[in-house]
Design a protein around this motif. Structure first.
Motif: not given
Length: 118
Positions: A42-43, A45-49, A93-102, A108-109
């Motif tokens: 969900i994170l 999907g939503i955060v990069p969107s 978008h790609t950068f934010v998506s990568s940060l969300t995955i991390l 990593y957290r």
């Protein structure tokens, strides 16, 4: 923006429904990992969107506000600066998506929080 956000929300909703159906028969540990997986998806999907949706609507407001309200020349100068900044934000978008995955990865957290705590 609606063409991007509606399918994403539909897919995330279907994912949550499917996980709840399958969780009835699963063990406690499996349910816990499923909840973590759903939260991560969900994170992711939503955060990069939001990187697409927020600048799109902000630019739409900048475009149509002068037709609705009498804003003057100063607003036009402001809009001329903010509009390109919004489009630059969309390219992240790609950068934010990568940060969300991390962020969704517990190891990593923990490392990130330890780095901040120092």
């Amino acid at each position: 923006a609606a063409t991007i956000s509606i399918p994403i929300m539909a897919m995330l909703g279907q994912l949550v429904i499917d996980m709840k159906r399958g969780a009835r028969k699963a063990s406690t540990a499996t349910r816990r990992y499923q909840r973590l997986a759903v939260r991560s998806l969900i994170l992711q999907g939503i955060v990069p969107s939001l990187v697409y949706i927020i600048p799109f609507y902000a630019n739409a407001c900048l475009e149509f506000a002068p037709t609705i309200f009498e804003l003057g020349e100063q607003f036009n100068r402001f809009a001329a600066v903010i509009s390109p900044v919004n489009w630059i934000f969309i390219t992240k978008h790609t950068f934010v998506s990568s940060l969300t995955i991390l962020y969704c990865s517990p190891s990593y957290r923990r490392k990130f929080l330890a780095l901040i705590a120092r």
